[in-house]
Scaffold this motif. Structure first.
Motif, PDB file in Angstrom:
ATOM      1  N   LEU A  66       0.740  -1.350   0.154  1.00 53.75           N
ATOM      2  CA  LEU A  66      -0.130  -0.066  -0.169  1.00 53.75           C
ATOM      3  C   LEU A  66       0.813   1.354  -0.213  1.00 53.75           C
ATOM      4  O   LEU A  66       0.651   2.150  -0.647  1.00 53.75           O
ATOM      5  N   ARG A  67       2.120   0.925   0.512  1.00 47.76           N
ATOM      6  CA  ARG A  67       2.945   2.239   0.840  1.00 47.76           C
ATOM      7  C   ARG A  67       4.306   1.878   1.043  1.00 47.76           C
ATOM      8  O   ARG A  67       4.399   1.169   2.193  1.00 47.76           O
ATOM      9  N   PRO A  68       5.533   2.020   0.279  1.00 47.97           N
ATOM     10  CA  PRO A  68       5.434   2.922  -0.818  1.00 47.97           C
ATOM     11  C   PRO A  68       4.950   2.298  -2.209  1.00 47.97           C
ATOM     12  O   PRO A  68       5.158   2.662  -3.204  1.00 47.97           O
ATOM     13  N   GLY A  69       4.674   0.847  -2.045  1.00 47.30           N
ATOM     14  CA  GLY A  69       4.347   0.109  -3.131  1.00 47.30           C
ATOM     15  C   GLY A  69       5.343  -0.866  -3.510  1.00 47.30           C
ATOM     16  O   GLY A  69       6.445  -0.256  -3.438  1.00 47.30           O
ATOM     17  N   HIS A  70       5.036  -2.026  -3.829  1.00 49.58           N
ATOM     18  CA  HIS A  70       6.165  -3.029  -3.990  1.00 49.58           C
ATOM     19  C   HIS A  70       6.868  -2.881  -5.301  1.00 49.58           C
ATOM     20  O   HIS A  70       8.261  -2.903  -5.363  1.00 49.58           O
ATOM     21  N   GLU A  71       6.347  -2.207  -6.233  1.00 45.39           N
ATOM     22  CA  GLU A  71       7.239  -1.830  -7.524  1.00 45.39           C
ATOM     23  C   GLU A  71       8.308  -0.679  -6.673  1.00 45.39           C
ATOM     24  O   GLU A  71       9.423  -0.728  -7.470  1.00 45.39           O
ATOM     25  N   THR A  72       8.006   0.189  -6.286  1.00 50.16           N
ATOM     26  CA  THR A  72       8.875   1.113  -5.674  1.00 50.16           C
ATOM     27  C   THR A  72       9.902   0.878  -4.959  1.00 50.16           C
ATOM     28  O   THR A  72      10.965   0.778  -5.070  1.00 50.16           O
ATOM     29  N   VAL A  73       9.533  -0.358  -3.941  1.00 50.24           N
ATOM     30  CA  VAL A  73      10.865  -0.936  -3.540  1.00 50.24           C
ATOM     31  C   VAL A  73      11.628  -1.725  -4.087  1.00 50.24           C
ATOM     32  O   VAL A  73      12.769  -1.517  -3.885  1.00 50.24           O
ATOM     33  N   ARG A  74      11.068  -2.335  -5.196  1.00 52.11           N
ATOM     34  CA  ARG A  74      11.981  -3.134  -6.191  1.00 52.11           C
ATOM     35  C   ARG A  74      12.794  -2.250  -6.898  1.00 52.11           C
ATOM     36  O   ARG A  74      14.034  -2.441  -7.040  1.00 52.11           O
ATOM     37  N   ARG A  75      12.411  -1.102  -7.276  1.00 54.39           N
ATOM     38  CA  ARG A  75      13.237  -0.010  -7.905  1.00 54.39           C
ATOM     39  C   ARG A  75      14.124   0.549  -6.790  1.00 54.39           C
ATOM     40  O   ARG A  75      15.275   1.402  -7.314  1.00 54.39           O
ATOM     41  N   LEU A  76      13.996   0.533  -5.688  1.00 56.01           N
ATOM     42  CA  LEU A  76      15.028   0.928  -4.541  1.00 56.01           C
ATOM     43  C   LEU A  76      16.012  -0.161  -4.301  1.00 56.01           C
ATOM     44  O   LEU A  76      16.467   0.092  -3.221  1.00 56.01           O
ATOM     45  N   GLY A  77      15.848  -1.106  -4.845  1.00 56.26           N
ATOM     46  CA  GLY A  77      16.620  -2.370  -4.641  1.00 56.26           C
ATOM     47  C   GLY A  77      16.226  -3.390  -3.885  1.00 56.26           C
ATOM     48  O   GLY A  77      17.049  -4.371  -3.665  1.00 56.26           O
ATOM     49  N   GLY A  78      15.124  -3.325  -3.611  1.00 53.47           N
ATOM     50  CA  GLY A  78      14.318  -4.460  -2.743  1.00 53.47           C
ATOM     51  C   GLY A  78      14.403  -4.142  -1.401  1.00 53.47           C
ATOM     52  O   GLY A  78      15.011  -2.990  -0.815  1.00 53.47           O
ATOM     53  N   LEU A  79      13.847  -5.083  -0.342  1.00 55.39           N
ATOM     54  CA  LEU A  79      13.662  -4.424   1.068  1.00 55.39           C
ATOM     55  C   LEU A  79      15.065  -4.563   1.772  1.00 55.39           C
ATOM     56  O   LEU A  79      15.214  -3.557   2.349  1.00 55.39           O
ATOM     57  N   HIS A  80      15.946  -5.322   1.359  1.00 54.93           N
ATOM     58  CA  HIS A  80      17.554  -5.562   2.089  1.00 54.93           C
ATOM     59  C   HIS A  80      18.118  -4.194   1.893  1.00 54.93           C
ATOM     60  O   HIS A  80      18.421  -3.505   2.752  1.00 54.93           O
ATOM     61  N   ALA A  81      18.088  -3.656   0.439  1.00 59.21           N
ATOM     62  CA  ALA A  81      18.865  -2.404   0.013  1.00 59.21           C
ATOM     63  C   ALA A  81      18.215  -1.278   0.701  1.00 59.21           C
ATOM     64  O   ALA A  81      18.829  -0.323   1.266  1.00 59.21           O
TER      65      ALA A  81
END
Ligand SMILES: CNc1nc2cc3c(=O)[nH]c(N)nc3c(CCN)c2[nH]1
Ligand SMILES: [Zn+2]
Length: 372
Positions: A68-83
Protein backbone atom coordinates in the motif's frame (compact mmCIF):
# COMPACT_ATOMS: atom_id res chain seq x y z
CA UNK A 1 20.23 -28.67 -3.03
CA UNK A 2 17.85 -25.96 -1.84
CA UNK A 3 19.19 -22.56 -0.82
CA UNK A 4 17.46 -23.15 2.51
CA UNK A 5 17.73 -25.89 5.06
CA UNK A 6 17.00 -26.39 8.73
CA UNK A 7 19.76 -28.04 10.75
CA UNK A 8 18.17 -29.61 13.84
CA UNK A 9 21.12 -29.75 16.24
CA UNK A 10 19.66 -30.79 19.59
CA UNK A 11 16.33 -31.85 21.08
CA UNK A 12 15.51 -31.39 24.75
CA UNK A 13 14.87 -34.77 26.40
CA UNK A 14 12.13 -33.51 28.76
CA UNK A 15 10.14 -31.16 26.49
CA UNK A 16 9.56 -30.40 22.80
CA UNK A 17 12.26 -27.72 22.86
CA UNK A 18 14.70 -27.80 19.90
CA UNK A 19 17.99 -26.05 19.12
CA UNK A 20 18.67 -25.53 15.42
CA UNK A 21 19.94 -23.28 12.65
CA UNK A 22 17.82 -22.16 9.68
CA UNK A 23 20.26 -21.54 6.82
CA UNK A 24 19.26 -18.87 4.27
CA UNK A 25 21.08 -17.11 1.37
CA UNK A 26 21.35 -14.02 3.61
CA UNK A 27 22.90 -15.93 6.50
CA UNK A 28 21.99 -18.36 9.30
CA UNK A 29 19.14 -17.85 11.79
CA UNK A 30 19.82 -19.36 15.22
CA UNK A 31 16.74 -21.07 16.68
CA UNK A 32 14.84 -20.73 18.93
CA UNK A 33 14.88 -17.16 17.63
CA UNK A 34 12.87 -13.96 17.84
CA UNK A 35 12.17 -11.73 14.80
CA UNK A 36 11.71 -8.01 15.47
CA UNK A 37 8.77 -6.61 13.47
CA UNK A 38 9.67 -4.01 10.85
CA UNK A 39 6.16 -3.58 9.47
CA UNK A 40 6.77 -0.61 7.17
CA UNK A 41 10.44 -1.31 6.51
CA UNK A 42 11.56 -0.06 9.89
CA UNK A 43 11.59 -1.50 13.40
CA UNK A 44 9.83 1.52 14.87
CA UNK A 45 12.20 4.04 16.44
CA UNK A 46 15.33 1.90 16.07
CA UNK A 47 18.05 2.29 13.40
CA UNK A 48 18.88 -0.87 11.47
CA UNK A 49 22.39 -0.93 12.99
CA UNK A 50 20.83 -0.82 16.45
CA UNK A 51 18.49 -3.69 15.46
CA UNK A 52 21.59 -5.71 14.54
CA UNK A 53 23.26 -4.70 17.83
CA UNK A 54 20.32 -6.15 19.82
CA UNK A 55 21.33 -9.58 18.47
CA UNK A 56 18.52 -10.08 15.93
CA UNK A 57 19.25 -12.47 13.05
CA UNK A 58 16.05 -12.18 10.97
CA UNK A 59 13.52 -9.33 10.81
CA UNK A 60 9.92 -9.28 9.58
CA UNK A 61 8.29 -7.02 6.99
CA UNK A 62 4.63 -6.82 6.00
CA UNK A 63 3.35 -7.27 2.47
CA UNK A 64 0.04 -5.53 3.21
CA UNK A 65 1.67 -2.32 4.45
CA UNK A 66 4.55 -2.16 1.94
CA UNK A 67 2.27 -2.88 -1.02
CA UNK A 68 0.00 0.00 0.00
CA UNK A 69 2.91 2.32 0.80
CA UNK A 70 5.41 2.92 -0.85
CA UNK A 71 4.24 0.09 -3.23
CA UNK A 72 6.17 -3.07 -4.01
CA UNK A 73 7.32 -1.78 -7.41
CA UNK A 74 8.85 1.26 -5.67
CA UNK A 75 10.60 -1.05 -3.20
CA UNK A 76 11.88 -3.13 -6.13
CA UNK A 77 13.18 0.03 -7.84
CA UNK A 78 14.87 1.02 -4.56
CA UNK A 79 16.79 -2.24 -4.78
CA UNK A 80 14.42 -4.43 -2.74
CA UNK A 81 13.71 -4.55 0.98
CA UNK A 82 17.28 -5.46 2.05
CA UNK A 83 18.84 -2.53 0.13
CA UNK A 84 16.07 -0.07 1.05
CA UNK A 85 16.30 -0.85 4.80
CA UNK A 86 20.05 -1.55 4.87
CA UNK A 87 19.51 -5.00 6.45
CA UNK A 88 21.95 -7.61 5.13
CA UNK A 89 20.54 -10.53 7.11
CA UNK A 90 17.46 -12.66 6.37
CA UNK A 91 14.05 -11.01 6.07
CA UNK A 92 10.69 -12.77 6.41
CA UNK A 93 7.62 -11.10 4.95
CA UNK A 94 4.11 -11.85 6.11
CA UNK A 95 1.59 -12.33 3.32
CA UNK A 96 -1.04 -9.79 4.26
CA UNK A 97 -3.47 -12.47 5.48
CA UNK A 98 -3.59 -11.12 9.01
CA UNK A 99 -3.50 -7.40 8.21
CA UNK A 100 -6.24 -7.66 5.60
CA UNK A 101 -8.53 -9.12 8.24
CA UNK A 102 -7.37 -6.94 11.10
CA UNK A 103 -6.63 -3.58 9.43
CA UNK A 104 -8.31 -3.53 6.02
CA UNK A 105 -12.01 -2.84 5.87
CA UNK A 106 -13.02 -6.19 4.45
CA UNK A 107 -15.34 -5.97 1.51
CA UNK A 108 -15.44 -9.63 0.66
CA UNK A 109 -13.56 -12.89 0.65
CA UNK A 110 -14.14 -15.14 -2.32
CA UNK A 111 -12.34 -18.26 -3.49
CA UNK A 112 -10.40 -15.99 -5.80
CA UNK A 113 -9.23 -13.25 -3.42
CA UNK A 114 -9.61 -11.10 -0.34
CA UNK A 115 -10.89 -7.68 -1.37
CA UNK A 116 -10.56 -4.80 1.07
CA UNK A 117 -10.52 -1.05 1.38
CA UNK A 118 -7.05 0.33 2.12
CA UNK A 119 -6.81 1.85 5.61
CA UNK A 120 -4.51 4.48 4.10
CA UNK A 121 -6.42 5.99 1.18
CA UNK A 122 -9.64 4.00 0.99
CA UNK A 123 -8.73 2.40 -2.37
CA UNK A 124 -10.29 -1.00 -3.04
CA UNK A 125 -7.47 -3.57 -3.17
CA UNK A 126 -7.73 -7.20 -4.29
CA UNK A 127 -5.22 -9.60 -2.75
CA UNK A 128 -4.96 -13.04 -4.29
CA UNK A 129 -2.51 -15.79 -3.28
CA UNK A 130 -0.62 -15.19 -6.54
CA UNK A 131 -0.53 -11.40 -5.98
CA UNK A 132 0.79 -11.88 -2.45
CA UNK A 133 3.65 -14.04 -3.72
CA UNK A 134 4.32 -11.63 -6.61
CA UNK A 135 4.59 -8.76 -4.10
CA UNK A 136 6.87 -10.74 -1.75
CA UNK A 137 9.13 -11.69 -4.66
CA UNK A 138 9.32 -8.00 -5.65
CA UNK A 139 10.24 -7.13 -2.05
CA UNK A 140 12.99 -9.74 -2.30
CA UNK A 141 12.46 -11.24 1.16
CA UNK A 142 14.14 -14.54 2.01
CA UNK A 143 10.99 -16.14 3.43
CA UNK A 144 7.50 -15.56 2.03
CA UNK A 145 4.39 -16.53 3.97
CA UNK A 146 1.41 -17.93 2.09
CA UNK A 147 -1.77 -15.86 1.92
CA UNK A 148 -4.15 -17.27 4.51
CA UNK A 149 -7.70 -16.53 5.59
CA UNK A 150 -7.44 -15.47 9.22
CA UNK A 151 -10.72 -15.14 11.08
CA UNK A 152 -11.35 -13.53 14.45
CA UNK A 153 -12.06 -15.81 17.39
CA UNK A 154 -14.43 -16.90 18.83
CA UNK A 155 -16.01 -18.29 15.65
CA UNK A 156 -18.26 -21.27 15.01
CA UNK A 157 -16.76 -24.52 13.71
CA UNK A 158 -18.29 -24.00 10.29
CA UNK A 159 -16.60 -20.63 9.82
CA UNK A 160 -13.29 -21.92 11.19
CA UNK A 161 -13.43 -24.94 8.87
CA UNK A 162 -14.33 -22.82 5.86
CA UNK A 163 -11.43 -20.40 6.46
CA UNK A 164 -9.03 -23.26 7.17
CA UNK A 165 -9.95 -25.12 3.97
CA UNK A 166 -9.65 -21.92 1.94
CA UNK A 167 -6.23 -21.30 3.51
CA UNK A 168 -5.12 -24.78 2.36
CA UNK A 169 -6.29 -24.12 -1.21
CA UNK A 170 -4.63 -20.67 -1.17
CA UNK A 171 -1.39 -22.21 0.16
CA UNK A 172 -1.37 -24.61 -2.81
CA UNK A 173 -1.91 -21.70 -5.22
CA UNK A 174 0.97 -19.81 -3.60
CA UNK A 175 3.32 -22.76 -4.02
CA UNK A 176 2.28 -23.32 -7.65
CA UNK A 177 2.75 -19.62 -8.50
CA UNK A 178 6.13 -19.18 -6.80
CA UNK A 179 9.00 -18.96 -9.23
CA UNK A 180 12.02 -18.02 -7.17
CA UNK A 181 14.19 -20.65 -5.49
CA UNK A 182 15.90 -17.79 -3.68
CA UNK A 183 12.79 -17.35 -1.57
CA UNK A 184 11.58 -19.95 0.93
CA UNK A 185 7.84 -20.46 1.22
CA UNK A 186 6.27 -21.12 4.61
CA UNK A 187 2.79 -22.56 5.00
CA UNK A 188 0.48 -21.42 7.81
CA UNK A 189 -1.60 -23.92 9.80
CA UNK A 190 -5.06 -22.67 10.70
CA UNK A 191 -8.00 -24.42 12.39
CA UNK A 192 -8.92 -22.19 15.33
CA UNK A 193 -8.79 -23.87 18.74
CA UNK A 194 -9.97 -27.23 17.36
CA UNK A 195 -7.25 -29.89 17.61
CA UNK A 196 -8.88 -32.13 14.99
CA UNK A 197 -9.02 -29.28 12.46
CA UNK A 198 -5.42 -28.33 13.31
CA UNK A 199 -4.23 -31.91 12.72
CA UNK A 200 -6.15 -32.11 9.43
CA UNK A 201 -4.76 -28.76 8.26
CA UNK A 202 -1.19 -29.69 9.23
CA UNK A 203 -1.50 -33.05 7.41
CA UNK A 204 -2.68 -31.39 4.21
CA UNK A 205 -0.03 -28.65 4.28
CA UNK A 206 2.83 -31.02 5.11
CA UNK A 207 1.87 -33.11 2.06
CA UNK A 208 3.04 -30.10 0.01
CA UNK A 209 6.71 -29.14 -0.32
CA UNK A 210 7.07 -26.09 1.96
CA UNK A 211 10.35 -24.92 3.46
CA UNK A 212 8.80 -24.23 6.87
CA UNK A 213 5.49 -24.25 8.72
CA UNK A 214 3.86 -21.50 10.78
CA UNK A 215 1.18 -21.86 13.43
CA UNK A 216 -1.32 -19.12 12.61
CA UNK A 217 -4.66 -18.04 14.01
CA UNK A 218 -3.37 -17.67 17.57
CA UNK A 219 -2.47 -14.72 19.80
CA UNK A 220 -5.82 -13.27 18.76
CA UNK A 221 -7.27 -12.91 22.25
CA UNK A 222 -7.47 -16.54 23.36
CA UNK A 223 -6.36 -17.62 26.85
CA UNK A 224 -2.61 -18.42 27.05
CA UNK A 225 -3.49 -21.97 28.14
CA UNK A 226 -5.52 -22.34 24.93
CA UNK A 227 -2.61 -20.97 22.83
CA UNK A 228 -0.25 -23.48 24.46
CA UNK A 229 -2.68 -26.37 24.01
CA UNK A 230 -3.27 -25.63 20.32
CA UNK A 231 0.41 -25.00 19.61
CA UNK A 232 1.32 -28.41 21.05
CA UNK A 233 -1.52 -30.07 19.14
CA UNK A 234 -0.22 -28.50 15.91
CA UNK A 235 3.55 -29.01 16.19
CA UNK A 236 3.06 -32.73 16.83
CA UNK A 237 1.86 -32.97 13.20
CA UNK A 238 4.73 -30.92 11.73
CA UNK A 239 7.97 -32.42 10.36
CA UNK A 240 10.88 -32.22 12.84
CA UNK A 241 13.37 -31.22 10.13
CA UNK A 242 11.58 -28.00 9.15
CA UNK A 243 11.40 -24.72 11.09
CA UNK A 244 8.18 -23.99 13.01
CA UNK A 245 7.12 -20.34 13.39
CA UNK A 246 4.43 -19.21 15.86
CA UNK A 247 3.00 -15.98 14.44
CA UNK A 248 2.49 -12.87 16.56
CA UNK A 249 3.78 -14.32 19.83
CA UNK A 250 4.40 -13.03 22.41
CA UNK A 251 5.30 -12.16 25.99
CA UNK A 252 8.62 -13.57 27.33
CA UNK A 253 6.74 -16.39 29.14
CA UNK A 254 4.90 -17.26 25.90
CA UNK A 255 8.24 -17.64 24.11
CA UNK A 256 9.51 -20.18 26.65
CA UNK A 257 6.20 -22.04 26.95
CA UNK A 258 5.99 -22.40 23.17
CA UNK A 259 9.65 -23.34 22.75
CA UNK A 260 8.76 -26.18 25.12
CA UNK A 261 6.00 -27.13 22.65
CA UNK A 262 8.30 -27.32 19.63
CA UNK A 263 8.38 -23.77 18.23
CA UNK A 264 11.58 -22.43 16.66
CA UNK A 265 10.71 -18.86 15.54
CA UNK A 266 8.59 -16.02 16.93
CA UNK A 267 7.62 -12.48 15.96
CA UNK A 268 5.80 -9.91 18.05
CA UNK A 269 5.42 -6.12 18.29
CA UNK A 270 5.43 -6.29 22.12
CA UNK A 271 9.08 -5.33 22.72
CA UNK A 272 8.77 -2.13 20.65
CA UNK A 273 5.08 -1.34 21.34
CA UNK A 274 5.54 -1.76 25.11
CA UNK A 275 8.86 0.14 24.87
CA UNK A 276 7.04 3.12 23.36
CA UNK A 277 4.63 2.94 26.28
CA UNK A 278 7.45 3.09 28.90
CA UNK A 279 7.14 -0.61 29.80
CA UNK A 280 10.52 -2.35 30.11
CA UNK A 281 10.94 -6.13 30.20
CA UNK A 282 13.26 -7.35 32.98
CA UNK A 283 14.07 -10.63 34.75
CA UNK A 284 11.85 -9.42 37.60
CA UNK A 285 8.91 -8.86 35.25
CA UNK A 286 7.68 -5.77 33.35
CA UNK A 287 8.44 -2.33 34.84
CA UNK A 288 6.40 0.76 33.88
CA UNK A 289 9.13 3.38 33.98
CA UNK A 290 6.76 6.34 33.61
CA UNK A 291 5.67 5.70 37.20
CA UNK A 292 6.86 8.23 39.84
CA UNK A 293 8.37 5.47 41.99
CA UNK A 294 11.34 5.40 39.54
CA UNK A 295 11.97 9.17 39.83
CA UNK A 296 15.28 8.94 41.71
CA UNK A 297 16.18 5.35 40.97
CA UNK A 298 19.82 5.30 39.86
CA UNK A 299 19.79 1.64 38.83
CA UNK A 300 19.82 0.68 35.13
CA UNK A 301 16.68 -0.93 33.72
CA UNK A 302 18.38 -4.33 34.06
CA UNK A 303 21.66 -4.97 35.84
CA UNK A 304 24.11 -6.57 33.38
CA UNK A 305 22.17 -5.66 30.23
CA UNK A 306 24.68 -4.52 27.54
CA UNK A 307 22.22 -2.23 25.73
CA UNK A 308 22.64 1.56 25.44
CA UNK A 309 19.50 2.22 27.51
CA UNK A 310 21.09 0.43 30.49
CA UNK A 311 23.96 2.93 30.52
CA UNK A 312 21.39 5.34 31.95
CA UNK A 313 19.41 5.29 35.20
CA UNK A 314 15.72 4.37 35.50
CA UNK A 315 15.23 7.89 36.84
CA UNK A 316 16.59 9.41 33.65
CA UNK A 317 14.40 7.22 31.43
CA UNK A 318 11.36 8.06 33.55
CA UNK A 319 12.21 11.75 33.08
CA UNK A 320 12.42 11.29 29.30
CA UNK A 321 8.92 9.77 29.20
CA UNK A 322 7.58 12.36 31.61
CA UNK A 323 8.99 15.15 29.43
CA UNK A 324 7.67 13.57 26.23
CA UNK A 325 11.21 13.24 24.83
CA UNK A 326 11.68 10.99 21.73
CA UNK A 327 14.68 9.31 23.34
CA UNK A 328 12.51 7.55 25.94
CA UNK A 329 10.63 5.28 23.50
CA UNK A 330 13.80 4.78 21.44
CA UNK A 331 15.89 3.63 24.42
CA UNK A 332 13.24 1.29 25.82
CA UNK A 333 12.55 -0.23 22.38
CA UNK A 334 16.26 -1.01 22.13
CA UNK A 335 16.33 -2.42 25.66
CA UNK A 336 13.27 -4.63 25.11
CA UNK A 337 14.57 -5.97 21.80
CA UNK A 338 17.89 -6.72 23.51
CA UNK A 339 16.01 -8.41 26.36
CA UNK A 340 14.14 -10.70 23.92
CA UNK A 341 17.34 -11.57 22.02
CA UNK A 342 19.25 -12.32 25.24
CA UNK A 343 16.31 -14.50 26.40
CA UNK A 344 16.48 -16.46 23.12
CA UNK A 345 20.26 -16.77 23.35
CA UNK A 346 20.02 -18.07 26.95
CA UNK A 347 17.25 -20.45 25.78
CA UNK A 348 19.46 -21.88 23.01
CA UNK A 349 22.30 -22.42 25.53
CA UNK A 350 19.94 -24.07 28.04
CA UNK A 351 18.67 -26.52 25.41
CA UNK A 352 22.24 -27.35 24.36
CA UNK A 353 23.13 -28.00 28.03
CA UNK A 354 19.98 -30.17 28.61
CA UNK A 355 18.79 -27.78 31.31
CA UNK A 356 15.87 -26.08 29.51
CA UNK A 357 13.23 -27.18 32.07
CA UNK A 358 15.29 -25.77 34.96
CA UNK A 359 15.96 -22.57 32.96
CA UNK A 360 12.26 -22.12 32.17
CA UNK A 361 11.33 -22.59 35.85
CA UNK A 362 13.96 -20.06 36.98
CA UNK A 363 12.85 -17.44 34.45
CA UNK A 364 9.14 -17.76 35.24
CA UNK A 365 9.87 -17.54 38.98
CA UNK A 366 11.79 -14.30 38.34
CA UNK A 367 9.05 -12.80 36.19
CA UNK A 368 6.51 -13.64 38.90
CA UNK A 369 8.65 -12.12 41.64
CA UNK A 370 7.39 -8.63 40.58
CA UNK A 371 9.13 -6.74 43.37
CA UNK A 372 9.72 -3.53 41.36
C1 LIG B 1 -0.44 -10.56 17.32
N1 LIG B 1 -1.08 -11.82 17.03
C2 LIG B 1 -0.98 -12.36 15.80
N2 LIG B 1 -1.64 -13.49 15.45
C3 LIG B 1 -1.35 -13.71 14.15
C4 LIG B 1 -1.82 -14.70 13.28
C5 LIG B 1 -1.43 -14.64 11.93
C6 LIG B 1 -1.94 -15.60 10.97
O1 LIG B 1 -2.73 -16.52 11.30
N3 LIG B 1 -1.58 -15.45 9.66
C7 LIG B 1 -0.73 -14.45 9.26
N4 LIG B 1 -0.43 -14.38 7.94
N5 LIG B 1 -0.18 -13.57 10.13
C8 LIG B 1 -0.55 -13.62 11.46
C9 LIG B 1 -0.06 -12.62 12.37
C10 LIG B 1 0.88 -11.53 11.93
C11 LIG B 1 2.29 -11.89 12.40
N6 LIG B 1 3.22 -10.80 12.27
C12 LIG B 1 -0.50 -12.69 13.69
N7 LIG B 1 -0.27 -11.84 14.76
ZN1 LIG C 1 19.07 -2.86 28.55
Amino acid sequence: MSNFHFDLQHRDAATGARRGVFVTPHGPVQTPGFMPVGTQGTVKGVTIDQVAATGAHMILGNTYHLALRPGHETVRRLGGLHAMCGWEGPILTDSGGFQVFSLGEINKVTEHAATFRSHIDGRIVELTPERSIEIQEALGSDVAMVLDHVIALPADTGAVTDAMERSIRWAKRCLEYANSDLQAKFAIVQGGLDETLRAQCARELTSMDFDGYAVGGLSVGEESSEMYRVTAATTEHLPADHPRYLMGVGRPIDLLENVARGIDLFDCVMPTRNGRNSIAFTDAGPVKLRNAVHREDRRPVEQGCPCIACRHSRGYIRHLFNAGEMLGPILLSIHNLTYYQRLMSETRSAIEADRFEEFRREKIAGWNSATT
